[in-house]
Design a protein around this motif. Structure first.
Motif, PDB file in Angstrom:
ATOM      1  N   VAL A 181     -50.509  59.274 158.568  1.00 27.93           N
ATOM      2  CA  VAL A 181     -49.174  58.666 158.591  1.00 27.93           C
ATOM      3  C   VAL A 181     -48.109  59.721 158.873  1.00 27.93           C
ATOM      4  CG1 VAL A 181     -47.418  57.516 157.179  1.00 27.93           C
ATOM      5  CG2 VAL A 181     -49.785  56.729 157.104  1.00 27.93           C
ATOM      6  N   ARG A 182     -48.220  60.861 158.192  1.00 28.23           N
ATOM      7  CA  ARG A 182     -47.225  61.927 158.391  1.00 28.23           C
ATOM      8  C   ARG A 182     -47.312  62.521 159.790  1.00 28.23           C
ATOM      9  NH1 ARG A 182     -49.272  63.915 153.430  1.00 28.23           N
ATOM     10  NH2 ARG A 182     -49.895  65.850 154.471  1.00 28.23           N
ATOM     11  N   GLU A 228     -53.206  59.273 154.442  1.00 30.67           N
ATOM     12  CA  GLU A 228     -51.850  59.731 154.147  1.00 30.67           C
ATOM     13  C   GLU A 228     -51.415  60.851 155.093  1.00 30.67           C
ATOM     14  OE1 GLU A 228     -54.665  62.302 151.796  1.00 30.67           O
ATOM     15  OE2 GLU A 228     -54.488  60.185 152.310  1.00 30.67           O
ATOM     16  N   GLN A 253     -57.441  59.203 160.537  1.00 32.33           N
ATOM     17  CA  GLN A 253     -56.800  58.132 159.773  1.00 32.33           C
ATOM     18  C   GLN A 253     -57.775  57.498 158.784  1.00 32.33           C
ATOM     19  OE1 GLN A 253     -56.034  53.565 160.306  1.00 32.33           O
ATOM     20  NE2 GLN A 253     -55.572  54.680 162.161  1.00 32.33           N
ATOM     21  N   ARG A 264     -58.405  60.481 156.033  1.00 34.39           N
ATOM     22  CA  ARG A 264     -57.215  61.075 155.403  1.00 34.39           C
ATOM     23  C   ARG A 264     -55.988  60.281 155.842  1.00 34.39           C
ATOM     24  NH1 ARG A 264     -56.805  64.394 151.283  1.00 34.39           N
ATOM     25  NH2 ARG A 264     -55.347  65.862 152.260  1.00 34.39           N
TER      26      ARG A 264
END
Length: 393
Positions: free
Chosen positions: A264-265, A261, A256, A259
């Motif tokens: 989150v996915r 983004e 997190q 990276r």
């Protein structure tokens, strides 16, 4: 085994949904499903499944701790620096001390036996607490002050400390003695687990940046590495203190951090995995409950568990003193630290298997702790968080 899995998933979902309709936490229905299906009642679960029950429960725990790492706001956690450290061990110490004071009077056991009972019931349940703190965080309640992050992180480390204390007390009871090195291994295992996890998360962030792949493949990679981290803890036992579960959460935090983004996915993917994992986890916890032991204990065991919880509550209050939290926010922290389930199901029967004289009463109190605190704690969190916390603007 396939038939047993079908029973677990279908009845767990059904009774979980029924509990939800009654405005109760679904896990209450899931635990009830496990009790019904387990050896205490209908005995419909195959021995082959029950033999790997502990591994399946650990798998579910790995899934939710990975998701916790992917969503944990470390910046918010830093703002509550001192309470975050104290919550990792002080409430458990208070609860063990409370059981040492209460159990000899209520249950007629020795002080050492009471300490073993305290260590068994002293660990909170990440499986109950973590998904709820993730939900509270995602809805924005108390996040300005880092309250759900504080509870989430503390609950994860609390187990490491309590299991080490349990090992020391059972070692004393079996005549092996207690080494100071064992206790010194607590901070080492926490730090080593966190650092390895964070480092691995950073490596994964760089890897995912260079090599493009589907998020589903990333989930498989994360899970596989998480399994290896937990296996590493077993492989290093007696050689070097290392917390595999903390490393799992640290891996999510590291990914997190570098990276965001992608984290989150992947968190969304893990939330879908948790749908089935949650059902399996709590149904299997229910299946591990022996109602005969609970009935034999009677009111004395219930009083011991509730009395020890009062000591735990005092420990939490001391942890958050001077934190800037309001009285309502402090009360939420107390309520969030009540539930027991996974650790008690995992180690409650160990003293009995070791042949210790206190084995029967330890298992009995562990069962009572699950039946009393898992529903009570989950319900308290679900009902109170919108009343006790302030929503972030």
């Amino acid at each position: 085994m396939l038939t047993s899995l079908a029973y677990i998933l279908l009845l767990g979902l059904l009774l979980g949904a029924l509990a939800g309709k009654l405005r109760l936490p679904p896990l209450i229905g899931m635990i009830a499903a496990g009790i019904l299906l387990g050896p205490s009642c209908l005995n419909l679960l195959s021995d082959s499944l029950l033999n790997i029950s502990a591994d399946l429960r650990q798998l579910a725990l790995i899934i939710i701790l990975t998701r916790a790492g992917l969503t944990l706001d470390v910046a918010a956690l830093k703002r509550v620096d001192r309470p975050a450290v104290l919550m990792c061990f002080l409430p458990a110490c208070f609860e063990i001390a409370g059981m040492v004071l209460l159990a000899p009077r209520l249950l007629g056991v020795s002080v050492l036996d009471a300490a073993i009972i305290g260590a068994v019931v002293g660990a909170v349940s990440p499986a109950v607490i973590v998904p709820r703190m993730i939900k509270v965080t995602e809805e924005g309640w108390g996040t300005d002050k880092g309250i759900p992050q504080l509870v989430l992180a503390g609950a994860s480390v609390d187990d490491v400390f309590v299991i080490v204390m349990f090992t020391m007390f059972t070692g004393l009871a079996s005549g092996q003695g207690a080494s100071p090195i064992t206790l010194a291994g607590v901070p080492v295992s926490i730090v080593s687990g966190a650092l390895v996890g964070l480092g691995l998360g950073a490596v994964l962030a760089a890897f995912f940046k260079k090599f493009h792949m589907r998020d589903s493949v990333k989930v498989v990679i994360l899970l596989s590495l998480a399994f290896l981290l937990v296996a590493a803890e077993d492989a290093l036992e007696g050689l070097f203190p290392f917390s595999g579960l903390l490393a799992v959460m640290g891996m999510g935090v590291g990914l997190q951090r570098f990276r965001g983004e992608v984290a989150v996915r992947l968190s969304a993917k893990f939330s879908k995995l948790w749908v089935a994992a949650e059902v399996a986890l709590f149904v299997l916890v229910g299946a591990a409950v022996d109602l005969k032991y609970a009935a034999a204990a009677g009111a004395a065991a219930v009083l011991a568990v509730l009395g020890a919880l009062c000591f735990r509550a005092l420990g939490v209050v001391i942890c958050v003193a001077g934190s800037g939290f309001s009285r309502k926010e402090k009360l939420f922290c107390v309520l969030s630290y009540l539930p027991k389930a996974t650790v008690q199901a995992a180690i409650g029967g160990v003293p009995l298997a070791m042949g210790l004289g206190c084995g029967q009463i330890v298992l009995t109190v562990a069962v009572v702790a699950i039946l009393v605190t898992a529903p009570l704690g989950a319900l308290a969190i679900d009902v109170s968080y919108k009343k006790l916390l302030t929503k972030a603007q």
